[in-house]
Scaffold this active site. Sequence first.
Site, mmCIF file in Angstrom:
data_model
loop_
_atom_site.group_PDB
_atom_site.id
_atom_site.type_symbol
_atom_site.label_atom_id
_atom_site.label_comp_id
_atom_site.label_asym_id
_atom_site.label_seq_id
_atom_site.Cartn_x
_atom_site.Cartn_y
_atom_site.Cartn_z
ATOM 1 C CG PHE A 118 -2.294 -0.429 1.036
ATOM 2 C CD1 PHE A 118 -2.618 -1.393 0.118
ATOM 3 C CD2 PHE A 118 -3.325 0.159 1.766
ATOM 4 C CE1 PHE A 118 -3.939 -1.772 -0.082
ATOM 5 C CE2 PHE A 118 -4.643 -0.214 1.582
ATOM 6 C CZ PHE A 118 -4.952 -1.175 0.653
ATOM 7 C CD GLN A 238 -6.637 9.450 2.473
ATOM 8 O OE1 GLN A 238 -7.225 8.465 2.890
ATOM 9 N NE2 GLN A 238 -5.337 9.614 2.611
ATOM 10 C CG HIS A 240 -9.083 6.480 -2.486
ATOM 11 N ND1 HIS A 240 -8.725 5.897 -3.685
ATOM 12 C CD2 HIS A 240 -8.703 5.624 -1.508
ATOM 13 C CE1 HIS A 240 -8.146 4.721 -3.420
ATOM 14 N NE2 HIS A 240 -8.123 4.535 -2.117
ATOM 15 C CG LEU A 250 -12.231 2.838 -2.357
ATOM 16 C CD1 LEU A 250 -11.571 4.206 -2.365
ATOM 17 C CD2 LEU A 250 -11.937 2.145 -1.046
ATOM 18 C CD GLU A 253 -3.124 2.981 -1.159
ATOM 19 O OE1 GLU A 253 -3.974 3.756 -0.685
ATOM 20 O OE2 GLU A 253 -1.958 2.958 -0.776
ATOM 21 N NE ARG A 286 -5.358 5.649 0.213
ATOM 22 C CZ ARG A 286 -6.178 4.988 1.005
ATOM 23 N NH1 ARG A 286 -6.919 5.654 1.872
ATOM 24 N NH2 ARG A 286 -6.270 3.689 0.933
ATOM 25 C CG HIS A 351 -11.210 7.353 0.961
ATOM 26 N ND1 HIS A 351 -12.194 6.410 0.777
ATOM 27 C CD2 HIS A 351 -10.168 6.706 1.550
ATOM 28 C CE1 HIS A 351 -11.763 5.230 1.228
ATOM 29 N NE2 HIS A 351 -10.549 5.390 1.713
ATOM 30 N NE ARG A 386 -7.389 6.811 6.140
ATOM 31 C CZ ARG A 386 -7.614 5.685 5.453
ATOM 32 N NH1 ARG A 386 -6.915 4.602 5.719
ATOM 33 N NH2 ARG A 386 -8.520 5.649 4.511
HETATM 34 C C1 LIG Z 1 -15.184 2.505 0.817
HETATM 35 C C2 LIG Z 1 -14.148 2.579 1.904
HETATM 36 C C3 LIG Z 1 -13.074 1.700 1.902
HETATM 37 C C4 LIG Z 1 -12.115 1.769 2.900
HETATM 38 N N1 LIG Z 1 -11.049 0.896 2.861
HETATM 39 C C5 LIG Z 1 -10.133 0.957 3.849
HETATM 40 C C6 LIG Z 1 -9.029 0.030 3.853
HETATM 41 O O1 LIG Z 1 -8.909 -0.863 3.015
HETATM 42 N N2 LIG Z 1 -8.111 0.145 4.837
HETATM 43 C C7 LIG Z 1 -8.205 1.097 5.841
HETATM 44 O O2 LIG Z 1 -7.357 1.138 6.718
HETATM 45 N N3 LIG Z 1 -9.254 1.960 5.856
HETATM 46 C C8 LIG Z 1 -10.212 1.912 4.895
HETATM 47 N N4 LIG Z 1 -11.256 2.789 4.929
HETATM 48 C C9 LIG Z 1 -11.450 3.642 6.103
HETATM 49 C C10 LIG Z 1 -12.039 2.837 7.254
HETATM 50 O O3 LIG Z 1 -12.883 1.841 6.754
HETATM 51 C C11 LIG Z 1 -12.838 3.703 8.220
HETATM 52 O O4 LIG Z 1 -12.105 4.838 8.585
HETATM 53 C C12 LIG Z 1 -13.176 2.933 9.498
HETATM 54 O O5 LIG Z 1 -13.765 1.690 9.185
HETATM 55 C C13 LIG Z 1 -14.095 3.743 10.392
HETATM 56 O O6 LIG Z 1 -14.520 2.941 11.462
HETATM 57 P P1 LIG Z 1 -15.276 3.572 12.691
HETATM 58 O O7 LIG Z 1 -15.584 2.459 13.624
HETATM 59 O O8 LIG Z 1 -14.510 4.716 13.216
HETATM 60 O O9 LIG Z 1 -16.627 4.184 12.086
HETATM 61 P P2 LIG Z 1 -17.811 3.534 11.218
HETATM 62 O O10 LIG Z 1 -17.532 2.172 10.759
HETATM 63 O O11 LIG Z 1 -18.160 4.558 10.196
HETATM 64 O O12 LIG Z 1 -18.993 3.443 12.273
HETATM 65 C C14 LIG Z 1 -19.648 4.574 12.784
HETATM 66 C C15 LIG Z 1 -20.767 4.113 13.697
HETATM 67 O O13 LIG Z 1 -21.305 5.219 14.390
HETATM 68 C C16 LIG Z 1 -22.705 5.130 14.433
HETATM 69 N N5 LIG Z 1 -23.236 6.490 14.595
HETATM 70 C C17 LIG Z 1 -22.818 7.625 13.991
HETATM 71 N N6 LIG Z 1 -23.532 8.673 14.431
HETATM 72 C C18 LIG Z 1 -24.411 8.188 15.334
HETATM 73 C C19 LIG Z 1 -25.422 8.775 16.144
HETATM 74 N N7 LIG Z 1 -25.665 10.074 16.116
HETATM 75 N N8 LIG Z 1 -26.147 7.963 16.950
HETATM 76 C C20 LIG Z 1 -25.916 6.628 16.988
HETATM 77 N N9 LIG Z 1 -24.963 6.028 16.250
HETATM 78 C C21 LIG Z 1 -24.223 6.806 15.446
HETATM 79 C C22 LIG Z 1 -23.088 4.456 13.132
HETATM 80 O O14 LIG Z 1 -24.323 3.798 13.255
HETATM 81 C C23 LIG Z 1 -21.929 3.454 12.969
HETATM 82 O O15 LIG Z 1 -22.250 2.258 13.653
HETATM 83 C C24 LIG Z 1 -12.225 2.737 3.930
HETATM 84 C C25 LIG Z 1 -13.296 3.608 3.941
HETATM 85 C C26 LIG Z 1 -14.228 3.555 2.921
HETATM 86 C C27 LIG Z 1 -15.349 4.577 2.943
#
Ligand SMILES: Cc1cc2nc3c(=O)[nH]c(=O)nc-3n(C[C@H](O)[C@H](O)[C@H](O)COP(=O)(O)OP(=O)(O)OC[C@H]3O[C@@H](n4cnc5c(N)ncnc54)[C@H](O)[C@@H]3O)c2cc1C
Length: 574
Positions: A118, A238, A240, A250, A253, A286, A351, A386
């Site tokens: 990556f 960021q 992408h 997406l 990468e 990126r 992204h 990132r």
């Molecule tokens: C398409 C895509 C591909 C990616 N691929 C990669 C990768 O290969 N490698 C990598 O390192 N990163 C990757 N990323 C980034 C990474 O996936 C995310 O940054 C990470 O998964 C975020 O996890 P999180 O638990 O912080 O939030 P999230 O998984 O977004 O979860 C947020 C949670 O908060 C809850 N929530 C939000 N607001 C409220 C509210 N007001 N009340 C109640 N619940 C609420 C939602 O219901 C959800 O459950 C990718 C991102 C995307 C968009």
Amino acid sequence: MIYHDAIVVGGGLAGLRAAIELNRNNVKVAIISRVHPTRSHSVAAQGGINAPLGNHPRGGTDNWEKHALDTVKGSDYLADQDAVIRMTKDAARRVVEMEHWGCPFSRTTEGKIAQRPFGGAGFPRACYAADKTGHALLHTLYQQTIKLKHAAERNEMTIYEEWMVTDLVVEDGNCVGVIAMDMVTGRLEAFQAGVVIFATGGAGRIYGNSTNALINTGMGIAIPYWAGIPLKDMEFIQFHPTTILGKNILITEGCRGEGGYLLNNKGERFLANYDDSKKDMEIAPRDILARNIVREIMAGGGFDNTYVHLDLRHLGEKKIVERLPGIRTICIEFAGVDPITTPIPIQPGQHYTMGGIDCNTEGETIVKGFYVAGEAACVSVHGANRLGGNSLLDTIVFGAIAGGNAAKYAQGLTGKKGGGALNDAAKRAEQRIDALLKSEGSETPVDVKTALNKIMDNNVGIFRDASKLKDALNVVRTLQEKYTCIKLNYTGKRVNLSLGWALELKGSLDVAEAVVAGAIAREESRGSHFRTDFPKRNDANWLKHTLAHFNTGGVKLGYKPVNIGPFEPKERKY
Ligand SMILES: Cc1cc2nc3c(=O)[nH]c(=O)nc-3n(C[C@H](O)[C@H](O)[C@H](O)COP(=O)(O)OP(=O)(O)OC[C@H]3O[C@@H](n4cnc5c(N)ncnc54)[C@H](O)[C@@H]3O)c2cc1C
């Protein structure tokens, strides 16, 4: 009033990991999530999670120090180095823990966790489960959560799904709980807890051209901001390099990690023509690739002046089907091309939110008992840019850290506090929601949201300058005004999705204001924040974190120093 010892808001990777840690430390915990946990955006992560396992012959001498240096360089030296060291030292054991919990990683021929290159490392460090790494990780953690929920000997684990948190309640600098709405009945409840962790994800949907899930509106970042906790480094968004033309889904990468080429309209690998990408080519960081794709299009090298090609054909059918099956399906369904035979039309898109709720390496904020983790938080490990694969890692490392610290704090608490403050906050939330439902204004939420997305895409994108940013701030402020006159098309309380979206829209607007204000003030170019009127990085004035404080008269900015450790800031050379 509902009581739990600890509440985790968010059912994504960071939230579930934090909840598991609390539960293992004998704290009764409830998870509140706007959607069923496995519908969180984490499930969409594709390409991989970084850990210096050294399982690939080309990464054989990898170690946490190398991973830390790459992360700090990638961040354009804005990351806090104590935080980066904490994350990279923990990376291997957290990934192996996921493996032991059953995560179906792809394997090397000897049966070890497979790794692919990556950006930033130049050799294979990203562990992956084909191109569905987030799916594999999130389902693994969800299964662990369910196991704990049903284990009789364990402490309580309760999940409130399709509940939306509207307020964080703080009394005398201590967190006392949250207010949340059951989306099915529309009922508001006060949840009392001396410990709350927000793991509410990113704010990508303040933009229109985004890879993020539609629920990533930024409201989960705005709620603590409204409660007085500053946001950090919000101007660093960021973009992408590779998202599907027009749809911005997406294209991982991992495609370039597996050897995919970026081609211009002459069929050339044009990255060789740009100084900062000629060495690492398709796996340069990126921010650099996104800029060089746009530069190439502006110089006439694009197709229809809007996109370039990502070519996977030379990888061959076997590799594409085995390692990138999800990407192939996405391309066939959303671009009408099969990457085995045809190049993919791609353009950069929003992204990731590098900034977030300000916290330290322990996940602590300025409010006692209130912790944050994951993309909603800014620890800061990603600084101004990132590296791919570091966000999934951030969620499980800092999810566990925040959960562990929150558990210790919860164990020291005596009695239930803040009942009065919670009742008052619940009443205020009720009044706010009733006023919104009864509003007879002339604006529609969808028009306000569309206008916000458009101005963010056009004026706060990959290339920025003072005049475009100032125009954007004016537009955001006008939209904040318009928001006070919106009218909903359905005013009942049961399953009122338009009410949910309207509440979230306020969060999007206020978070967007913090992004734009931070970008106007930062008169330099660093990582993803590129100012055409200040094209150089300026460490003398700007090697510092931006803090955005909520203020009803408009965001107030402040700054704090970057924690520099063993890696002296240098020019980013490739
Ligand atoms: C398409 C895509 C591909 C990616 N691929 C990669 C990768 O290969 N490698 C990598 O390192 N990163 C990757 N990323 C980034 C990474 O996936 C995310 O940054 C990470 O998964 C975020 O996890 P999180 O638990 O912080 O939030 P999230 O998984 O977004 O979860 C947020 C949670 O908060 C809850 N929530 C939000 N607001 C409220 C509210 N007001 N009340 C109640 N619940 C609420 C939602 O219901 C959800 O459950 C990718 C991102 C995307 C968009």
